[in-house]
Enzyme design. Structure first.
Site, PDB file in Angstrom:
ATOM      1  N   ARG A   1       0.719  -1.517  -0.348  1.00  0.00           N
ATOM      2  CA  ARG A   1      -0.144   0.325   0.351  1.00  0.00           C
ATOM      3  C   ARG A   1       0.640   1.286  -0.133  1.00  0.00           C
ATOM      4  NH1 ARG A   1      -3.323  -2.706   3.620  1.00  0.00           N
ATOM      5  NH2 ARG A   1      -4.970  -3.814   2.713  1.00  0.00           N
TER       6      ARG A   1
ATOM      7  N   ASN B   1      -2.584  18.719 -21.781  1.00  0.00           N
ATOM      8  CA  ASN B   1      -2.912  17.195 -22.619  1.00  0.00           C
ATOM      9  C   ASN B   1      -3.004  17.573 -24.139  1.00  0.00           C
ATOM     10  OD1 ASN B   1      -3.452  14.940 -22.713  1.00  0.00           O
ATOM     11  ND2 ASN B   1      -5.532  15.190 -23.689  1.00  0.00           N
TER      12      ASN B   1
ATOM     13  N   HIS C   1       7.670   9.549 -27.847  1.00  0.00           N
ATOM     14  CA  HIS C   1       6.493  10.482 -27.397  1.00  0.00           C
ATOM     15  C   HIS C   1       6.650  11.756 -28.571  1.00  0.00           C
ATOM     16  CE1 HIS C   1       3.320  11.131 -24.726  1.00  0.00           C
ATOM     17  NE2 HIS C   1       4.382  12.687 -24.538  1.00  0.00           N
TER      18      HIS C   1
ATOM     19  N   HIS D   1      -2.199  15.993 -26.863  1.00  0.00           N
ATOM     20  CA  HIS D   1      -1.736  14.279 -26.963  1.00  0.00           C
ATOM     21  C   HIS D   1      -2.953  14.048 -26.854  1.00  0.00           C
ATOM     22  CE1 HIS D   1       1.770  15.675 -24.300  1.00  0.00           C
ATOM     23  NE2 HIS D   1       2.034  15.281 -24.300  1.00  0.00           N
TER      24      HIS D   1
ATOM     25  N   GLU E   1      -5.978  17.096 -11.643  1.00  0.00           N
ATOM     26  CA  GLU E   1      -6.606  16.930 -12.799  1.00  0.00           C
ATOM     27  C   GLU E   1      -8.253  16.757 -13.280  1.00  0.00           C
ATOM     28  OE1 GLU E   1      -5.317  13.647 -16.023  1.00  0.00           O
ATOM     29  OE2 GLU E   1      -4.106  15.008 -16.881  1.00  0.00           O
TER      30      GLU E   1
ATOM     31  N   HIS F   1      -0.766  11.022 -28.641  1.00  0.00           N
ATOM     32  CA  HIS F   1      -1.640   9.360 -27.883  1.00  0.00           C
ATOM     33  C   HIS F   1      -1.530   8.642 -29.196  1.00  0.00           C
ATOM     34  CE1 HIS F   1      -1.090  10.469 -23.006  1.00  0.00           C
ATOM     35  NE2 HIS F   1       0.219  10.201 -23.422  1.00  0.00           N
TER      36      HIS F   1
ATOM     37  N   GLU G   1       7.976  18.123 -25.732  1.00  0.00           N
ATOM     38  CA  GLU G   1       6.887  18.571 -25.063  1.00  0.00           C
ATOM     39  C   GLU G   1       7.177  20.042 -24.208  1.00  0.00           C
ATOM     40  OE1 GLU G   1       4.815  17.433 -22.944  1.00  0.00           O
ATOM     41  OE2 GLU G   1       4.618  15.133 -24.124  1.00  0.00           O
TER      42      GLU G   1
ATOM     43  N   LYS H   1       1.934  11.668 -11.915  1.00  0.00           N
ATOM     44  CA  LYS H   1       1.082  10.275 -11.632  1.00  0.00           C
ATOM     45  C   LYS H   1       2.684   8.927 -12.582  1.00  0.00           C
ATOM     46  CE  LYS H   1      -1.549  13.232 -15.106  1.00  0.00           C
ATOM     47  NZ  LYS H   1      -1.704  13.020 -16.940  1.00  0.00           N
TER      48      LYS H   1
ATOM     49  N   LYS I   1       5.694  23.857 -15.955  1.00  0.00           N
ATOM     50  CA  LYS I   1       4.340  21.824 -15.383  1.00  0.00           C
ATOM     51  C   LYS I   1       4.418  22.397 -14.200  1.00  0.00           C
ATOM     52  CE  LYS I   1       4.037  17.530 -15.515  1.00  0.00           C
ATOM     53  NZ  LYS I   1       3.937  16.071 -16.793  1.00  0.00           N
TER      54      LYS I   1
ATOM     55  N   ARG J   1      -5.543  21.615 -15.250  1.00  0.00           N
ATOM     56  CA  ARG J   1      -4.433  20.392 -16.215  1.00  0.00           C
ATOM     57  C   ARG J   1      -4.027  19.713 -17.092  1.00  0.00           C
ATOM     58  NH1 ARG J   1      -0.590  16.082 -11.446  1.00  0.00           N
ATOM     59  NH2 ARG J   1      -0.022  14.935 -13.193  1.00  0.00           N
TER      60      ARG J   1
END
Lengths: 355, 355
Positions: B115, B234, B258, B237, B226, B241, B179, B137, B216, B230
């Site tokens: 945990r 994106n 990427h 993306h 998010e 993506h 980025e 993230k 960022k 935030r």
């Protein structure tokens, strides 16, 4: 006796199914999912579905196999896959309708799907109502270790419905009863006294369930991440978890329920409490007699001691390789972080075996 | 330009390896683990191990295969298993030494082991230094969907060491650069102007990396989960993506980095911004020219549109089945939650294809 406020969510005891439906309606969820197993799918889901008929929200049912053997990464991946296939987005809700396996694994799946979607717990066994329902622990078993993978994530609400207990076998009632007895032993001597005289052949009165949740809730609210005193809930679990895992791994012996194993653990750790933490001989005898009369005997001979000790060493509350126990100073009061040696732990197993 | 304070942890830019060793020494950890892949094991780990020689703490190295293909539940389970076998307890520390795969998967493994155990990020690629290093993230890919399983869990610290960038291939530098360009486009026109004229054949100056992290960081600190703005990160993306996943799934085409995929996504979404959000023709042309000159062309003919659209529908930021885009109002300013239709998205792909 309607609601207990936990860390960031209510635990609801009254008109629970109506309140659950209200929660869904007011939550503005894009869709929702009900996680069940074949038992709750048969006995509990129909009660809920009756109430859902007039709702406009669409939902899907995800059913997994019942039992601790399902609480693993493969079944969890199956839940993730179903969520993807059903088009669950971040504004979806998961309703975990079942016992500890459903609540723990459903909570883990929800807390990690798209980095977390909302979930509510609808515990259907006595054990999950008094134990897993509050505290925000989610988890799955891995590598034969119970709950070794998981998160601390709070549900949005918990709904405790007494009607679900009516369909439970007596053995499952007794399993939950062990955690209630533990709540008395660690925090409330009067509650212990009340419980030990109760009729445990039927589901306990809702007031008793409420009291157990209230005791546990007070502890977890003060220490949500188990940094300190929350470990008091671990009484009986250092030995008990090892015995439970051992009984599941050992094909030659019958599988113990969680409560049956914890009852054995509480006897052993009461013995350790007498040795190291001030529990009197009279109190030790009282605890031993009550638990030994309520729960079936289980054979633990010398040959299994080293396996059990290895299992205890994997406990999440250990530190630096030492085995940490929660022990009773007296009935209704406990203290945490007692380091117990292998010899002491084996002696406690011998105490149980010699009863 | 020494430290940026993020949600609950520092991002350290100066004397990073010394500061990392200090962090380990002062953290009172029972033991620590360094997660690497074969590249960072060869190029970065020796720099760190030199500094660790005089430490008393014992540690183990866990190495996984490099590349996005490793970022899955099987490799994650492998990390969990190693942690168990090495006796990691809750007071252990995980050091994620690598690019985005190591940081995301190592963060997920750490955030779910028992945990949650502490972890720090030591990003070794430009992309991970400017992108994955802040924001908390963690994640793995599942069912061919990028980062679909994960948590929001903050590291205890991030260490950004410029020396690691010296061993990176040019293609990896360019991937991170995408980025950085995005950070300028969504939040800082002056930064965009500075970057578009920079020499991108070598690792960027540390000041530029610092500025990107600062942009960022400001966004994620204001919206850690998010829920709202935030999503501005994106930009590029939604399409990007999908293009990246498509290039990984489609054996007939080369795999895009990427950054290469996001550059295509930014061109498409700049076109959508021109159509729907006020970006001028001049700005669209400027963005298109800069990105199209820097990044290699990739064939996206009509046959792949439906696959790309299906992939876009799985984006975590979508709601109620609608595809949500972040679009530019002008260079340096953006707005979130623009719903784009399948036709518009396909038209944006046609715009790119027609360049």
């Amino acid at each position: 006796m309607d609601t207990i406020n936990s860390i960031s969510y209510p635990v609801i005891f009254k008109d629970t199914l109506t309140q659950l439906v209200n929660f869904i309606e007011q939550g503005n969820y894009s869709r929702f999912f009900i996680l069940t197993d074949e038992h709750t799918g048969e006995h509990c889901l129909p009660l809920l579905q009756e109430r859902l008929e007039h709702l406009n929200n669409s939902y899907d049912v995800i059913e997994v196999n019942a039992g601790e053997e399902s609480k693993n990464i493969d079944f969890c991946a199956g839940i993730w896959k179903m969520l993807i296939d059903f088009g669950a987005d971040r504004h979806s809700l998961m309703i975990n309708l079942g016992g500890g396996v459903i609540g723990d694994m459903g909570g883990f799946a929800a807390s990690t799907y798209k980095r977390g979607i909302d979930f509510v717990q609808v515990p259907t066994t006595l054990l999950s109502q008094v134990d897993a329902s509050v505290g925000g622990k989610t988890g799955i078993d891995f590598d034969n270790l119970k709950n070794i993978i998981g998160t601390f994530t709070q549900p949005k609400a918990v709904f405790i419905e007494p009607a679900f207990l009516q369909t439970l076998p007596q053995r499952q009632i007794l399993s939950g009863y062990a955690e209630m007895l533990k709540h008395g032993l660690i925090q409330d001597a009067a509650y212990w006294s009340e419980l030990k005289g109760a009729d445990i052949n039927a589901a306990p009165a809702p007031e008793l369930v409420y009291q157990s949740v209230a005791i546990k809730n007070k502890v977890v609210v003060d220490d949500p991440f188990e940094k300190g005193f929350r470990k008091c809930l671990n009484f009986g679990h250092t030995v008990g978890h090892a015995v439970e895992t051992y009984s599941l791994l050992n094909d030659g012996s019958k599988h113990l329920t969680h409560g049956e194993a914890i009852a054995i653990g509480m006897i052993c750790e009461a013995w350790l409490s007498h040795k190291n933490a001030g529990l009197t001989t009279d109190e030790l005898n009282e605890i031993t007699t009550v638990l030994n009369n309520l729960y079936p005997r289980y054979e633990l001979d010398e040959t299994c001691h080293s396996v059990l000790h290895s299992l205890m060493k994997t406990d999440k509350k250990n530190q630096n390789g030492n085995i940490n126990c929660t022990l009773l100073n007296k009935i209704g009061e406990c203290s945490i972080d007692h380091i117990c040696t292998e010899e002491e732990l084996c002696d406690s197993l011998r105490y149980y075996a010699g009863l």
